[in-house]
Design an enzyme around this catalytic site. Structure first.
Site, mmCIF file in Angstrom:
data_model
loop_
_atom_site.group_PDB
_atom_site.id
_atom_site.type_symbol
_atom_site.label_atom_id
_atom_site.label_comp_id
_atom_site.label_asym_id
_atom_site.label_seq_id
_atom_site.Cartn_x
_atom_site.Cartn_y
_atom_site.Cartn_z
ATOM 1 N N ARG A 71 -28.896 27.352 -10.228
ATOM 2 C CA ARG A 71 -29.839 28.130 -9.407
ATOM 3 C C ARG A 71 -30.878 27.170 -8.855
ATOM 4 O O ARG A 71 -31.071 26.064 -9.387
ATOM 5 C CB ARG A 71 -30.505 29.224 -10.240
ATOM 6 C CG ARG A 71 -31.329 28.706 -11.405
ATOM 7 C CD ARG A 71 -31.822 29.836 -12.295
ATOM 8 N NE ARG A 71 -32.448 29.316 -13.503
ATOM 9 C CZ ARG A 71 -32.751 30.063 -14.558
ATOM 10 N NH1 ARG A 71 -32.464 31.356 -14.560
ATOM 11 N NH2 ARG A 71 -33.332 29.533 -15.619
ATOM 12 N N TYR B 164 -55.931 33.524 15.909
ATOM 13 C CA TYR B 164 -56.261 32.637 14.801
ATOM 14 C C TYR B 164 -56.521 33.442 13.539
ATOM 15 O O TYR B 164 -56.774 34.655 13.587
ATOM 16 C CB TYR B 164 -57.486 31.771 15.127
ATOM 17 C CG TYR B 164 -58.792 32.553 15.228
ATOM 18 C CD1 TYR B 164 -59.581 32.787 14.115
ATOM 19 C CD2 TYR B 164 -59.219 33.060 16.451
ATOM 20 C CE1 TYR B 164 -60.765 33.511 14.201
ATOM 21 C CE2 TYR B 164 -60.397 33.775 16.561
ATOM 22 C CZ TYR B 164 -61.159 34.006 15.427
ATOM 23 O OH TYR B 164 -62.324 34.729 15.517
ATOM 24 N N ARG C 65 -24.790 38.824 -19.329
ATOM 25 C CA ARG C 65 -26.061 38.277 -18.866
ATOM 26 C C ARG C 65 -26.548 39.015 -17.619
ATOM 27 O O ARG C 65 -25.755 39.567 -16.861
ATOM 28 C CB ARG C 65 -25.920 36.783 -18.517
ATOM 29 C CG ARG C 65 -25.481 35.884 -19.647
ATOM 30 C CD ARG C 65 -25.218 34.479 -19.117
ATOM 31 N NE ARG C 65 -24.665 33.586 -20.103
ATOM 32 C CZ ARG C 65 -25.369 32.683 -20.786
ATOM 33 N NH1 ARG C 65 -26.664 32.576 -20.584
ATOM 34 N NH2 ARG C 65 -24.783 31.897 -21.672
ATOM 35 N N LYS D 202 -27.295 34.604 -10.218
ATOM 36 C CA LYS D 202 -26.370 34.006 -11.179
ATOM 37 C C LYS D 202 -24.922 34.267 -10.774
ATOM 38 O O LYS D 202 -24.087 33.352 -10.722
ATOM 39 C CB LYS D 202 -26.635 34.554 -12.580
ATOM 40 C CG LYS D 202 -25.884 33.805 -13.687
ATOM 41 C CD LYS D 202 -26.014 34.512 -15.022
ATOM 42 C CE LYS D 202 -27.441 34.613 -15.493
ATOM 43 N NZ LYS D 202 -28.005 33.312 -15.919
ATOM 44 N N HIS E 106 -68.182 39.419 -4.172
ATOM 45 C CA HIS E 106 -69.060 38.329 -3.728
ATOM 46 C C HIS E 106 -68.730 37.038 -4.468
ATOM 47 O O HIS E 106 -68.610 35.967 -3.865
ATOM 48 C CB HIS E 106 -70.529 38.721 -3.962
ATOM 49 C CG HIS E 106 -71.499 37.650 -3.553
ATOM 50 N ND1 HIS E 106 -71.958 36.693 -4.432
ATOM 51 C CD2 HIS E 106 -72.066 37.369 -2.365
ATOM 52 C CE1 HIS E 106 -72.791 35.886 -3.793
ATOM 53 N NE2 HIS E 106 -72.870 36.274 -2.540
ATOM 54 N N CYS F 190 -61.286 37.227 9.951
ATOM 55 C CA CYS F 190 -62.162 36.388 9.136
ATOM 56 C C CYS F 190 -62.357 36.936 7.731
ATOM 57 O O CYS F 190 -63.145 36.404 6.961
ATOM 58 C CB CYS F 190 -63.522 36.186 9.813
ATOM 59 S SG CYS F 190 -64.450 37.717 10.085
ATOM 60 N N GLY G 20 -35.589 34.128 -18.209
ATOM 61 C CA GLY G 20 -36.041 34.599 -19.507
ATOM 62 C C GLY G 20 -36.629 35.986 -19.529
ATOM 63 O O GLY G 20 -37.011 36.491 -20.585
ATOM 64 N N MET H 182 -35.170 38.952 -18.552
ATOM 65 C CA MET H 182 -34.239 40.034 -18.888
ATOM 66 C C MET H 182 -33.331 39.599 -20.029
ATOM 67 O O MET H 182 -33.395 38.466 -20.493
ATOM 68 C CB MET H 182 -33.454 40.458 -17.647
ATOM 69 C CG MET H 182 -34.325 41.159 -16.620
ATOM 70 S SD MET H 182 -33.406 41.634 -15.145
ATOM 71 C CE MET H 182 -33.165 40.046 -14.358
ATOM 72 N N SER I 261 -62.962 39.947 15.908
ATOM 73 C CA SER I 261 -62.547 39.330 14.644
ATOM 74 C C SER I 261 -62.457 40.434 13.607
ATOM 75 O O SER I 261 -63.425 41.176 13.398
ATOM 76 C CB SER I 261 -63.549 38.262 14.194
ATOM 77 O OG SER I 261 -63.123 37.681 12.981
#
Length: 917
Positions: free
Chosen positions: A357, A890, A97, A27, A479, A870, A106, A108, A803
């Protein structure tokens, strides 16, 4: 030199700018930026975020230099405004503020109209010639100060705000609906009643000294950094707790001085759709909190938004002001190059901007805005990619509840309980408490919610038949969570409020009873569980992808989605694979952009059709020959599974894990189920019970599972390797390229891998010789126990790939069970022992530290060693970023997480590139 804690803005120049969000908060930095741009901003000053840290570290005290700097800034503000703080003739009033670097709307506290007391209110009244306005400001200030600073909060029993209660009494007495209809005399009475209320409940007098008021409000704003809602918001949005808030003190401008005044909130684009239109609401004769409080219905900001011809937009009531706002909107959009959320006040026909903002937006809007701005040459492709939160993709891919219907359900008290949001989306169905029942009900055309204490592999068909899955136990990688996400099921786990009674086919939550067949609705995005049916809205993107209409689709959302992810693929260097067990899951993953399979869990295949009988026959066999006979029945079934996957993958790598879970998971444990199985298999009940008892383990997670099963029962590994290689040979003979990768789980010692690799290689060579065809295959391992990571250099001598199984690696590094962690996890997170659930977000220090060791050691033996992940962390954005940084090849995740991982991998590459430049 005196350290600067206070930054001034006003009269067209500011000490700060938009680049100083870390110090001035969002702000304060943006107020300074708008001031420097010449946009009309009420002048003021910002106390930096540094003070917030100091405040908490020094017993709620301030550094010695702060007071003098605040006094100096206040004098500058007085000079600029031509008014004096606390002056009974021409009082300066201010707002106080909050403002953190990351927007927390909203969460604080704010105090408006500060500086009013029994004398200054008279000066304000005399100066404006408006008694009603003066006392309207005063009663607002006393109520806000009493709540925010003095701590007079709503009653715990009925949550009624004590000030609102008195105000409502006054409205009823006067037979009016709105505060603006109360005369000055009533507002004066309210002020006195508010002050009496404070004295009675808080045993303090409402302060008359404006400086005491100011420092009280400053302390309250800093204090609100750690209020429960702010803490919860930070946890949900991954905002660091040590960031702190700034405090912004600004000259008040008034939207409640009459019919030529007003206040409003706007967006430079539509935050729901991303459309390039001015979007917002306003109120005449009101202050800012009135717009969001819901007491009065705000009006649309322009004619385009009107749905009711009886309403009047700001464009109609104040056309000149509206045009000024349009110009501000265009300037801010061009300057920030992103959608802005703005707040404004109109005082006596003059426009003042109170805030700008970066605006919160839906996933649909996020994609459209990013893509539109690239097309318009406003931002680059890389900037567009960095502006989209990968997790927002879930909004695009999951059915969602109709927002109005869900809101109505909340108001009607249909919310039953809340658990962990394990599988995003929305689902409604009838409750059943067992997997067989789920299958039976689904076969009749019913939509089902499967409710279990916790699920096991044996529930897989029932899970598949269900719309959603709800469990009382388990965490984000339980699971239910793992399989639910992989199947694309809505899933809520760890819902501890549920008391489930399988025997009576019902569950209780407090004094509410839910029986089999009752309707439940699950919001997998929030973890909320509702009684009854809530209508859902389908995912537009998902329907196009899975119905194969991509080439012909005229869906703009789908086109934006595909274009942005195409840019992601151009940027990323990390591969994105999937965890999938069945051809239909593989097809889905490929549609989402998967480039390989990083994990096929063969045990999930064991529950299909009648093959569970062969599995149980194998377990119950007393010798090798008996086990081999049973496995011979399984072999053709597994081979067909693998052939289906290989055909779909069309030459992409497929990583298949040999059997991992302990054998007891394949046997029943309820007495009636044991008796039925004994009858079906023609074995005495006593023998079956003895076998089940012999397989019982105190801690099966660390017991006879993974490679240990294959070492003790090599015929299991042999059968699976044979099924994989026969499938590969037969599919290759069909003219389809095949690249199987056989993965041995739970290896902690190189000798374990040597043992199992010898079994795999022998089976593979025998099959290829028999089929007279060569298929390139790899044998590798999962790194999922600490010793495997620490001895990765030795293991790499045998393994052709690694992996990381980070679900089990997290368990073994932390020494906790992921299925039992739910009992204390919320307490740990609440006490900030852990910043996040380590089963949801990779622990980069502990678990990640071992991963880095394994990568370094593995590649010291084999420099080109292929390494992936994985575990479910493979689809979590911060974990994907870590995997990129440590050099993995990967990540592999469930099909629905593939787009998330693609975007996260691109962002990781862009961050690394930017850090180097």
């Amino acid at each position: 030199m005196v350290h600067q804690y206070v930054y001034f803005f006003g009269d067209g120049k500011a000490d700060g700018n938009a680049q100083m969000k870390g110090l001035l908060g969002g702000k304060g930095a943006n107020l300074a930026e708008m001031t420097n741009l010449g946009i009309p901003v009420p002048p003021g000053f910002t106390i930096t975020t540094e003070i917030c840290g100091y405040y908490y570290e020094n017993n709620l005290q301030y550094p010695p230099d702060l007071k003098a700097q605040v006094d100096d800034a206040l004098r500058r503000l007085e000079s600029l405004m031509g008014r004096k703080f606390g002056d009974p003739e021409a009082p300066l009033l201010v707002s106080v503020r909050s403002g953190a670097a990351s927007s927390m709307p909203g969460m604080m506290d704010t105090v408006l109209n500060l500086g009013l007391n029994d004398q200054t209110v008279l000066g304000l009244m005399k100066e404006t010639q408006d008694e009603r306005f003066a006392y309207d400001c005063y009663r607002r200030f006393v109520a806000m100060y009493g709540d925010v600073v003095l701590g007079l909060k709503p009653a715990q029993k009925d949550q009624t705000d004590p000030f609102e209660h008195i105000l409502e009494e006054m409205r009823k007495r006067r037979n009016v609906h709105f505060d603006s209809e109360l005369p000055a005399s009533d507002l004066k009475e309210l002020v006195e009643r508010y002050k009496t209320l404070i004295r009675a409940h808080m045993d303090v007098m409402f302060p008359q000294d404006p400086m005491e008021q100011l420092w009280g409000a400053i302390g309250a704003v800093f204090g609100s950094w750690n209020n429960p809602r702010a803490i919860a918001y930070r946890e949900l949005n991954n905002i660091p707790a040590d960031m702190g808030t700034a405090v912004n003190i600004q000259a008040m401008v008034f939207g409640n001085m009459g019919e030529d005044c007003g206040t409003g909130v706007g967006f430079t684009r539509n935050p729901a759709t991303g459309e390039n239109v001015f979007y917002g609401e306003y109120l005449i004769n009101a202050q800012g909190e009135d717009v969001v409080a819901g007491i009065r219905t705000p009006q649309p900001i322009n004619k385009a938004q009107k749905t009711d011809p009886n309403t009047l937009s700001l464009e109609e009531t104040m056309p000149e002001i509206y045009q000024q706002l349009e110009e501000v909107r265009r300037r801010l959009g061009r300057h920030y190059r992103d959608m802005q959320d703005i707040e404004f006040t109109i005082q006596k026909g003059k426009l003042w901007m109170l805030q700008t903002r970066t605006g919160k937006r839906t996933a649909f809007a996020s994609f459209k805005i990013a893509v539109d701005m690239v097309r318009a040459n406003i931002i680059t492709k890389e900037e567009a990619l960095m502006r989209v939160d990968p997790d927002q993709l879930n909004q695009l891919l999951r059915p969602v509840f109709d927002p109005k219907a869900k809101e109505a359900a909340v108001k009607s008290k249909a919310l039953l309980a809340k658990g962990l949001n394990a599988g995003p989306g929305a689902a409604t169905g009838r409750v059943v408490f067992s997997a067989p029942d789920a299958e039976q009900w689904a076969a009749k055309g019913e939509k089902i919610i499967l409710v279990r204490v916790e699920t096991s592999p044996e529930d897989i068909r029932g899970m598949h038949a269900s719309q959603g899955i709800l469990t009382a136990r388990g965490g984000m990688t339980s699971h239910a969570a793992l399989v639910g996400r992989q199947m694309g099921k809505v899933c809520v786990v760890g819902c501890n409020a549920l008391e489930i009674e399988y025997r009576t086919h019902r569950m209780t939550v407090g004094d509410r009873i839910i029986r089999e067949g009752d309707w439940l609705s699950l919001d997998g995005t929030t973890g909320e569980v509702f009684v009854g049916q809530i209508p859902t809205q389908p995912s537009e993107v998902l329907s196009v992808i899975l119905e194969g209409k991509g080439a012909t689709s005229d869906s703009q959302v789908y086109q934006d989605y595909m274009e942005l992810l195409g840019w992601a693929d151009e940027c990323r260097t990390l591969g994105v694979w999937t965890n999938a067990d069945q051809p239909n899951q593989v097809e889905m993953a490929l549609a989402f952009g998967a480039e390989g399979i990083g994990l096929t869990r063969t045990e999930h295949m064991f529950f299909e059709g009648d093959r569970i009988d062969a599995v149980r026959e194998m377990i119950l066999s007393d010798d090798v020959e008996g086990r081999k006979r049973a496995l011979a029945k399984l072999l053709p079934m597994q081979k067909e599974d693998f052939k289906g996957i290989f055909r779909v993958m069309q030459g992409k790598p497929v990583t298949i894990r040999t059997l991992d879970p302990p054998l007891h998971e394949f046997l029943p444990h309820e007495e009636k189920d044991i008796e039925k199985l004994a009858h079906d298999m023609w074995v005495p009940v006593e023998r079956l019970q003895a076998k089940i008892e012999s397989l019982h383990e105190v801690n099966p997670m660390l017991g006879h599972r993974g490679c240990r099963l294959g070492i003790v029962f090599p015929e299991i590994t042999e059968m699976q390797a044979q099924a994989i290689m026969e499938a590969a040979c037969e599919v290759k003979k069909e003219g389809i390229d095949v690249h199987p990768e056989i993965m041995i789980p739970l290896v902690g010692h190189v000798a374990e891998l040597k043992n199992q690799r010898a079994v795999v290689d022998a089976a593979a060579q025998e099959v290829m010789k028999r089929y007279e065809i060569q298929v390139p295959y790899r044998v590798g391992t999962m790194i999922e126990v600490p010793r495997g990571a620490l001895t990765a250099d030795a293991i790499a001598e045998v393994a052709e790939f690694f992996s990381f199984g980070t679900n089990d690696l997290t368990q073994t590094v932390f020494g906790i069970s992921r299925d039992d962690a739910g009992r204390f996890l919320s307490d740990y997170l609440g006490a900030r022992i852990w910043e996040s659930d380590p089963f949801e977000k990779l622990d980069q220090v502990g678990v990640g530290g071992l991963m880095e060791i394994a990568v370094q050691k593995g590649r010291s033996t084999k420099p080109d060693l292929k390494i992936g992940i994985c575990g479910e962390h493979g689809g979590e954005p911060s974990s994907v970023d870590f995997c990129h940084r440590i050099g993995l090849n990967y990540v592999s995740c469930s099909p629905y997480r593939v787009p998330v991982a693609r975007l996260a991998a691109a962002q990781a590459a862009i961050r690394q590139k930017n850090a180097k430049s």
